[in-house]
Design a protein around this motif. Structure first.
Motif, PDB file in Angstrom:
ATOM      1  N   LEU A 136      47.834 -20.009  -0.927  1.00 27.85           N
ATOM      2  CA  LEU A 136      47.949 -18.480  -0.534  1.00 27.85           C
ATOM      3  C   LEU A 136      47.045 -17.671  -1.211  1.00 27.85           C
ATOM      4  O   LEU A 136      46.927 -18.005  -2.576  1.00 27.85           O
ATOM      5  N   THR A 137      46.484 -16.845  -0.708  1.00 26.15           N
ATOM      6  CA  THR A 137      45.794 -15.892  -1.384  1.00 26.15           C
ATOM      7  C   THR A 137      45.941 -14.426  -0.788  1.00 26.15           C
ATOM      8  O   THR A 137      46.827 -14.160   0.014  1.00 26.15           O
ATOM      9  N   ARG A 138      45.883 -13.311  -1.628  1.00 29.21           N
ATOM     10  CA  ARG A 138      46.128 -12.239  -1.297  1.00 29.21           C
ATOM     11  C   ARG A 138      44.727 -11.354  -0.710  1.00 29.21           C
ATOM     12  O   ARG A 138      43.853 -11.408  -1.198  1.00 29.21           O
ATOM     13  N   THR A 150      56.909 -15.193   0.352  1.00 30.50           N
ATOM     14  CA  THR A 150      57.792 -16.332  -0.441  1.00 30.50           C
ATOM     15  C   THR A 150      58.741 -15.553  -1.386  1.00 30.50           C
ATOM     16  O   THR A 150      58.744 -14.500  -1.537  1.00 30.50           O
ATOM     17  N   THR A 171      53.972  -8.762   4.011  1.00 28.77           N
ATOM     18  CA  THR A 171      53.133  -9.264   2.573  1.00 28.77           C
ATOM     19  C   THR A 171      51.724  -9.304   2.826  1.00 28.77           C
ATOM     20  O   THR A 171      51.202  -8.810   3.942  1.00 28.77           O
ATOM     21  N   ASP A 172      51.124  -9.249   1.534  1.00 28.84           N
ATOM     22  CA  ASP A 172      49.822  -9.364   1.494  1.00 28.84           C
ATOM     23  C   ASP A 172      49.134 -10.837   1.355  1.00 28.84           C
ATOM     24  O   ASP A 172      48.007 -11.132   1.101  1.00 28.84           O
ATOM     25  N   GLN A 173      50.248 -11.695   1.328  1.00 28.86           N
ATOM     26  CA  GLN A 173      49.831 -13.156   0.838  1.00 28.86           C
ATOM     27  C   GLN A 173      49.602 -13.588   2.144  1.00 28.86           C
ATOM     28  O   GLN A 173      50.219 -13.837   3.166  1.00 28.86           O
ATOM     29  N   VAL A 216      50.218 -19.162  -4.985  1.00 28.89           N
ATOM     30  CA  VAL A 216      49.389 -18.090  -4.691  1.00 28.89           C
ATOM     31  C   VAL A 216      48.516 -17.904  -6.009  1.00 28.89           C
ATOM     32  O   VAL A 216      48.997 -18.024  -7.332  1.00 28.89           O
ATOM     33  N   SER A 218      44.360 -16.154  -7.462  1.00 32.91           N
ATOM     34  CA  SER A 218      43.302 -15.272  -7.006  1.00 32.91           C
ATOM     35  C   SER A 218      41.899 -15.811  -7.307  1.00 32.91           C
ATOM     36  O   SER A 218      41.005 -15.246  -7.977  1.00 32.91           O
TER      37      SER A 218
END
Ligand code: GDD
Ligand code: MG
Length: 360
Positions: A136-138, A150, A171-173, A216, A218
């Motif tokens: 997952l990424t934001r 999550t 969410t921003d995920q 998640v 970055s």
């Protein structure tokens, strides 16, 4: 863990309008077909068997990558008669996998450039005992993606593909397009009909109480779905922001392929790539751009954040900023093309025809 599935089919595979005949995964990013970067990263993470699930112009992959031995991989190709969707494509190649039922199998969307630590995703999967684990990424605006909330343990609580309403943006995920599946989960996907892993398989697994684990991070991540993103990704590969063992040269401000000809006083910066047989004229300045094979940028032209298609010509004194020039197109002298402008393959813009400035 040694196996991976690479998804390279579906309707969105072409980089329009850069070229009508080349699927996006084969357009050179930093000098080699984009897929070479993904394959090399998988290899570096210990993957040695990759099945490419294709549905669209699949015949272009095999002549280039062959059996994968040059990359140190065993590579197989499976072509769907009709696109089966992401889940259907995964299920369709199950018979080629050699893994045992509880073994983890890596799965990648074919249009993602990322610095994902593949080993860390596998370790997350093993540690959590998940059925499926997702990278997952934001992102700032998640609407074009699959939203993946999550809980505090990283366990996925929902999967909302392409949310339509503001209430759905919880969410921003987002799903970054890399998964680890237990081999046995792949076998539960229905065969011989289109299935979306995002709209059907993931929500279905969650409803059944399966464990989906999110990781998640970055690290560098970019969906190369638009020509602009493609140019950005190519420049980031050259600059070393996006790591790839397949970069044909050293990281730096520019990557000039062997047979290209660049005038000594031309200035190439910001991860610019000049493809094989391309020519850059005297005093030209090119920043953060991709100039594909055989293209010509004439003297004094200024090109920034742009894509110049194979065999295209940019006339002297032209200014291109955030533009996409299709293969074989001709941009006459002194044109000024900006911000998302796309010139179709083979089109011809006469000298001085398009200006944003009022300076002549
Ligand atoms: N073989 C095969 N057959 N591959 C397919 C098919 C198919 O029918 N449909 C899609 N694919 C491949 C595409 O080539 C791409 O590599 C990948 O599956 C994802 O499909 P896209 O069409 O690019 O989907 P998207 O970008 O709108 O959304 C997906 O990626 C996002 C991240 O970039 C989803 O997985 C989202 O949940 C995710 O956030
Ligand atoms: Mg995509």
């Amino acid at each position: 863990m040694t196996e991976a599935i690479l998804l390279v089919g579906g309707k969105g595979t072409r980089l329009r309008p850069l070229t009508v005949h080349t699927p996006k995964p084969m357009v050179p990013a930093a000098g080699v077909p984009f897929l070479a970067h993904q394959l090399a990263r998988a290899r570096a993470a210990g993957v040695d068997h990759v099945v490419m699930a294709t549905s669209y112009l699949a015949e272009v992959f095999e002549p280039y990558f062959g059996d994968g031995s040059q990359l140190g991989l065993h590579l197989e190709y499976v072509t769907e008669k009709e696109p089966l969707g992401t889940g259907g494509a995964i299920r369709n190649v199950a018979s080629r996998l050699r893994s045992a039922p509880s073994d983890p199998v890596l799965i990648f969307n074919g249009d993602i450039l990322t610095g994902l630590d593949i080993g860390a995703l596998v370790a997350t999967h093993t540690r959590s005992g998940a059925d499926v684990s997702l990278h997952l990424t934001r992102v700032e605006d998640p609407r074009a993606y699959g939203l993946v909330p999550t809980d505090e343990d990283g366990r996925v609580t929902a999967f909302l593909e392409k949310p339509q309403t503001p209430e759905e943006i919880v969410t921003d995920q987002i799903n970054a397009g890399a998964y680890v599946f237990d081999r046995s989960v792949i076998d539960t996907i229905p065969a011989d009909r289109p299935v979306s892993v995002e709209r059907e398989t993931f929500p279905g697994l969650l409803a059944e109480g399966a464990r989906l684990q999110g990781m998640v991070d970055s690290t560098y991540w970019l969906d190369l779905g638009t020509p602009q993103a493609f140019v950005r990704g190519s420049a980031d590969l050259v600059l070393g922001r996006a790591p790839s063992p397949a970069l044909p040269g050293r990281c730096g401000e520019r990557l000039v392929l062997d047979t290209a000809s660049v005038a000594p006083d031309a200035k190439l910066t910001g991860g610019t790539v000049v493809g094989a047989g391309a020519t850059i004229g005297a005093g030209a300045r090119i920043d953060g751009s991709t100039v594909l094979d055989g293209a010509l940028v004439e003297q004094g032209a200024y090109v920034r954040d742009s894509l110049i298609g194979a065999g295209a010509r940019v006339g002297s004194g032209a200014v291109l900023d955030g533009a996409v020039v299709g293969d074989g197109a001709v941009i006459g002298e002194r044109n000024e093309l900006r911000d998302g402008l796309r010139v179709w393959c083979g089109a011809h813009i006469p000298a001085g025809a398009v200006r944003f400035s009022s300076d002549e």
